[in-house]
Design a protein around this motif. Structure first.
Motif, PDB file in Angstrom:
ATOM      1  N   GLY A  84       0.818  -1.208   0.000  1.00 34.07           N
ATOM      2  CA  GLY A  84       0.000   0.000   0.000  1.00 34.07           C
ATOM      3  C   GLY A  84       0.852   1.259   0.000  1.00 34.07           C
ATOM      4  N   PRO A  85       0.216   2.406   0.278  1.00 35.51           N
ATOM      5  CA  PRO A  85       0.908   3.693   0.211  1.00 35.51           C
ATOM      6  C   PRO A  85       1.794   4.000   1.410  1.00 35.51           C
ATOM      7  CG  PRO A  85      -1.365   4.008   0.867  1.00 35.51           C
ATOM      8  CD  PRO A  85      -1.206   2.544   0.543  1.00 35.51           C
ATOM      9  N   GLY A  86       1.857   3.105   2.373  1.00 33.67           N
ATOM     10  CA  GLY A  86       2.651   3.351   3.577  1.00 33.67           C
ATOM     11  C   GLY A  86       1.830   4.027   4.656  1.00 33.67           C
ATOM     12  N   ILE A  87       2.374   4.068   5.839  1.00 33.98           N
ATOM     13  CA  ILE A  87       1.700   4.694   6.979  1.00 33.98           C
ATOM     14  C   ILE A  87       2.133   6.146   7.033  1.00 33.98           C
ATOM     15  CG2 ILE A  87       1.391   4.645   9.477  1.00 33.98           C
ATOM     16  CD1 ILE A  87       2.202   1.647   9.366  1.00 33.98           C
ATOM     17  N   PRO A  88       1.176   7.080   7.088  1.00 30.80           N
ATOM     18  CA  PRO A  88       1.540   8.495   7.135  1.00 30.80           C
ATOM     19  C   PRO A  88       2.421   8.820   8.343  1.00 30.80           C
ATOM     20  CG  PRO A  88      -0.813   8.238   6.733  1.00 30.80           C
ATOM     21  CD  PRO A  88      -0.266   6.870   7.076  1.00 30.80           C
ATOM     22  N   ALA A  89       3.291   9.800   8.163  1.00 31.76           N
ATOM     23  CA  ALA A  89       4.167  10.250   9.246  1.00 31.76           C
ATOM     24  C   ALA A  89       3.340  10.567  10.484  1.00 31.76           C
ATOM     25  CB  ALA A  89       4.956  11.474   8.805  1.00 31.76           C
ATOM     26  N   GLY A  90       3.846  10.141  11.629  1.00 28.20           N
ATOM     27  CA  GLY A  90       3.164  10.408  12.890  1.00 28.20           C
ATOM     28  C   GLY A  90       2.070   9.427  13.248  1.00 28.20           C
ATOM     29  N   CYS A 114       2.758  -8.055  22.168  1.00 30.26           N
ATOM     30  CA  CYS A 114       3.915  -8.890  21.839  1.00 30.26           C
ATOM     31  C   CYS A 114       5.166  -8.386  22.541  1.00 30.26           C
ATOM     32  CB  CYS A 114       4.119  -8.903  20.322  1.00 30.26           C
ATOM     33  SG  CYS A 114       2.737  -9.669  19.452  1.00 30.26           S
ATOM     34  N   ASP A 115       6.188  -9.231  22.559  1.00 27.57           N
ATOM     35  CA  ASP A 115       7.450  -8.877  23.202  1.00 27.57           C
ATOM     36  C   ASP A 115       8.318  -7.979  22.336  1.00 27.57           C
ATOM     37  OD1 ASP A 115       6.785 -10.506  25.398  1.00 27.57           O
ATOM     38  OD2 ASP A 115       7.603 -12.275  24.387  1.00 27.57           O
ATOM     39  N   ALA A 116       8.177  -8.048  21.031  1.00 26.82           N
ATOM     40  CA  ALA A 116       8.960  -7.226  20.115  1.00 26.82           C
ATOM     41  C   ALA A 116       8.056  -6.761  18.982  1.00 26.82           C
ATOM     42  CB  ALA A 116      10.145  -8.015  19.565  1.00 26.82           C
ATOM     43  N   PHE A 117       8.330  -5.575  18.475  1.00 31.85           N
ATOM     44  CA  PHE A 117       7.518  -4.946  17.437  1.00 31.85           C
ATOM     45  C   PHE A 117       8.429  -4.053  16.610  1.00 31.85           C
ATOM     46  CE2 PHE A 117       3.716  -2.866  15.773  1.00 31.85           C
ATOM     47  CZ  PHE A 117       4.149  -1.575  15.486  1.00 31.85           C
ATOM     48  N   SER A 118       8.325  -4.150  15.288  1.00 31.17           N
ATOM     49  CA  SER A 118       9.049  -3.225  14.414  1.00 31.17           C
ATOM     50  C   SER A 118       8.193  -2.937  13.198  1.00 31.17           C
ATOM     51  CB  SER A 118      10.408  -3.791  13.998  1.00 31.17           C
ATOM     52  OG  SER A 118      10.251  -4.900  13.138  1.00 31.17           O
ATOM     53  N   VAL A 119       8.375  -1.758  12.647  1.00 28.54           N
ATOM     54  CA  VAL A 119       7.643  -1.363  11.448  1.00 28.54           C
ATOM     55  C   VAL A 119       8.574  -0.605  10.515  1.00 28.54           C
ATOM     56  CG1 VAL A 119       6.754   0.762  12.511  1.00 28.54           C
ATOM     57  CG2 VAL A 119       5.546  -0.231  10.586  1.00 28.54           C
ATOM     58  N   GLU A 120       8.474  -0.954   9.242  1.00 23.16           N
ATOM     59  CA  GLU A 120       9.159  -0.232   8.168  1.00 23.16           C
ATOM     60  C   GLU A 120       8.077   0.167   7.182  1.00 23.16           C
ATOM     61  OE1 GLU A 120      12.269  -2.555   6.436  1.00 23.16           O
ATOM     62  OE2 GLU A 120      13.188  -2.975   8.380  1.00 23.16           O
ATOM     63  N   THR A 121       8.018   1.451   6.850  1.00 24.71           N
ATOM     64  CA  THR A 121       6.959   1.910   5.964  1.00 24.71           C
ATOM     65  C   THR A 121       7.470   2.980   5.027  1.00 24.71           C
ATOM     66  OG1 THR A 121       4.649   2.654   5.927  1.00 24.71           O
ATOM     67  CG2 THR A 121       6.083   3.661   7.592  1.00 24.71           C
ATOM     68  N   GLY A 122       6.888   3.019   3.863  1.00 26.25           N
ATOM     69  CA  GLY A 122       7.244   4.001   2.851  1.00 26.25           C
ATOM     70  C   GLY A 122       6.249   3.926   1.710  1.00 26.25           C
ATOM     71  N   GLY A 123       6.523   4.638   0.660  1.00 22.59           N
ATOM     72  CA  GLY A 123       5.612   4.701  -0.473  1.00 22.59           C
ATOM     73  C   GLY A 123       5.383   3.393  -1.193  1.00 22.59           C
ATOM     74  N   ASN A 124       6.226   2.395  -0.954  1.00 22.90           N
ATOM     75  CA  ASN A 124       6.075   1.089  -1.606  1.00 22.90           C
ATOM     76  C   ASN A 124       5.476   0.033  -0.704  1.00 22.90           C
ATOM     77  OD1 ASN A 124       7.196   1.979  -4.045  1.00 22.90           O
ATOM     78  ND2 ASN A 124       9.253   1.694  -3.244  1.00 22.90           N
ATOM     79  N   GLY A 125       4.995   0.432   0.479  1.00 22.90           N
ATOM     80  CA  GLY A 125       4.355  -0.537   1.354  1.00 22.90           C
ATOM     81  C   GLY A 125       4.876  -0.487   2.769  1.00 22.90           C
ATOM     82  N   THR A 126       4.346  -1.414   3.548  1.00 16.68           N
ATOM     83  CA  THR A 126       4.659  -1.485   4.973  1.00 16.68           C
ATOM     84  C   THR A 126       4.961  -2.921   5.351  1.00 16.68           C
ATOM     85  OG1 THR A 126       3.233   0.402   5.451  1.00 16.68           O
ATOM     86  CG2 THR A 126       3.732  -1.056   7.301  1.00 16.68           C
ATOM     87  N   THR A 127       5.962  -3.087   6.213  1.00 19.79           N
ATOM     88  CA  THR A 127       6.284  -4.382   6.798  1.00 19.79           C
ATOM     89  C   THR A 127       6.293  -4.217   8.305  1.00 19.79           C
ATOM     90  OG1 THR A 127       7.618  -5.059   4.900  1.00 19.79           O
ATOM     91  CG2 THR A 127       8.016  -6.214   6.989  1.00 19.79           C
ATOM     92  N   VAL A 128       5.498  -5.045   8.972  1.00 17.80           N
ATOM     93  CA  VAL A 128       5.442  -5.024  10.436  1.00 17.80           C
ATOM     94  C   VAL A 128       5.829  -6.409  10.914  1.00 17.80           C
ATOM     95  CG1 VAL A 128       4.036  -4.619  12.482  1.00 17.80           C
ATOM     96  CG2 VAL A 128       3.569  -3.330  10.389  1.00 17.80           C
ATOM     97  N   ARG A 129       6.715  -6.436  11.936  1.00 20.67           N
ATOM     98  CA  ARG A 129       7.100  -7.702  12.560  1.00 20.67           C
ATOM     99  C   ARG A 129       6.751  -7.651  14.036  1.00 20.67           C
ATOM    100  NH1 ARG A 129      13.043  -9.802  10.768  1.00 20.67           N
ATOM    101  NH2 ARG A 129      12.535 -10.073   8.583  1.00 20.67           N
ATOM    102  N   VAL A 130       6.249  -8.773  14.506  1.00 22.70           N
ATOM    103  CA  VAL A 130       6.013  -8.955  15.934  1.00 22.70           C
ATOM    104  C   VAL A 130       6.651 -10.276  16.345  1.00 22.70           C
ATOM    105  CG1 VAL A 130       3.916  -7.568  16.039  1.00 22.70           C
ATOM    106  CG2 VAL A 130       3.742 -10.016  15.550  1.00 22.70           C
ATOM    107  N   ALA A 131       7.013 -10.363  17.615  1.00 24.10           N
ATOM    108  CA  ALA A 131       7.595 -11.603  18.130  1.00 24.10           C
ATOM    109  C   ALA A 131       7.197 -11.773  19.579  1.00 24.10           C
ATOM    110  CB  ALA A 131       9.118 -11.579  17.997  1.00 24.10           C
ATOM    111  N   SER A 132       7.052 -13.024  19.973  1.00 24.03           N
ATOM    112  CA  SER A 132       6.761 -13.382  21.353  1.00 24.03           C
ATOM    113  C   SER A 132       7.644 -14.559  21.741  1.00 24.03           C
ATOM    114  CB  SER A 132       5.293 -13.763  21.527  1.00 24.03           C
ATOM    115  OG  SER A 132       4.476 -12.633  21.397  1.00 24.03           O
ATOM    116  N   ALA A 133       8.133 -14.514  22.982  1.00 21.74           N
ATOM    117  CA  ALA A 133       8.927 -15.616  23.504  1.00 21.74           C
ATOM    118  C   ALA A 133       8.038 -16.852  23.652  1.00 21.74           C
ATOM    119  CB  ALA A 133       9.533 -15.241  24.842  1.00 21.74           C
ATOM    120  N   VAL A 134       8.594 -18.004  23.313  1.00 21.05           N
ATOM    121  CA  VAL A 134       7.853 -19.258  23.401  1.00 21.05           C
ATOM    122  C   VAL A 134       8.440 -20.123  24.514  1.00 21.05           C
ATOM    123  CG1 VAL A 134       7.117 -19.264  20.994  1.00 21.05           C
ATOM    124  CG2 VAL A 134       9.266 -20.340  21.620  1.00 21.05           C
ATOM    125  N   ASP A 135       7.628 -21.081  24.972  1.00 21.18           N
ATOM    126  CA  ASP A 135       8.103 -22.040  25.977  1.00 21.18           C
ATOM    127  C   ASP A 135       9.244 -22.837  25.372  1.00 21.18           C
ATOM    128  OD1 ASP A 135       6.141 -21.177  27.689  1.00 21.18           O
ATOM    129  OD2 ASP A 135       4.769 -22.821  27.229  1.00 21.18           O
TER     130      ASP A 135
END
Length: 137
Positions: A84-90, A114-135
């Motif tokens: 998509g168009p990415g997430i607007p600034a702010g 989640c235990d970890a969260f990251s987002v990369e966004t721009g005019g060519n799309g968005t990638t979001v990662r989440v992670a949780s510790a497992v047993d």
């Protein structure tokens, strides 16, 4: 918060999805997450976070997304990408949204579930990662 690691091996799930796929995808993520070692409230939280991400990808990211789920070390990691168009600034929250806000709670909620969260966004799309510790089983 540090970005979750890249996959070492084969993904547990790697697929494209659309709106009609969301219910089945949620069930598949829940099953794989349970098999990977998430249980109880941590399992429910992870599935809720992933559901929010895939819904956002469909609604705000052009109707099509890609999901990858993998276990690395002691974490279960999910990455959701759209073109998509990415997430607007702010709009990527670093704290709780204001009480009067009528939208913008999804990524904040995902970050809190989640235990970890990251987002990369721009005019060519968005990638979001989440992670949780497992047993360790």
């Amino acid at each position: 918060m540090p970005r979750p690691e890249q996959p070492d091996g084969d993904a547990l799930i790697a697929l494209e999805f659309r709106r009609l796929d969301l219910g089945g995808l949620r069930r598949r993520v829940a099953g794989c997450a349970a098999d990977a070692g998430l249980h109880g409230m941590r399992l429910q939280a992870f599935v809720m976070a992933v559901n929010e991400l895939v819904t956002n990808a469909v609604v705000h990211g052009g109707g099509l997304g890609r999901l990858r789920l993998w276990r690395t070390g002691g974490e279960l990691v999910c990455e959701v990408t759209d073109q998509g168009p990415g997430i607007p600034a702010g709009r990527v929250p670093d704290g709780q949204p204001p009480a009067h806000a009528t939208s913008g709670r999804g990524l904040w909620l995902t970050r809190t579930l989640c235990d970890a969260f990251s987002v990369e966004t721009g005019g060519n799309g968005t990638t979001v990662r989440v992670a949780s510790a497992v047993d360790a089983s």
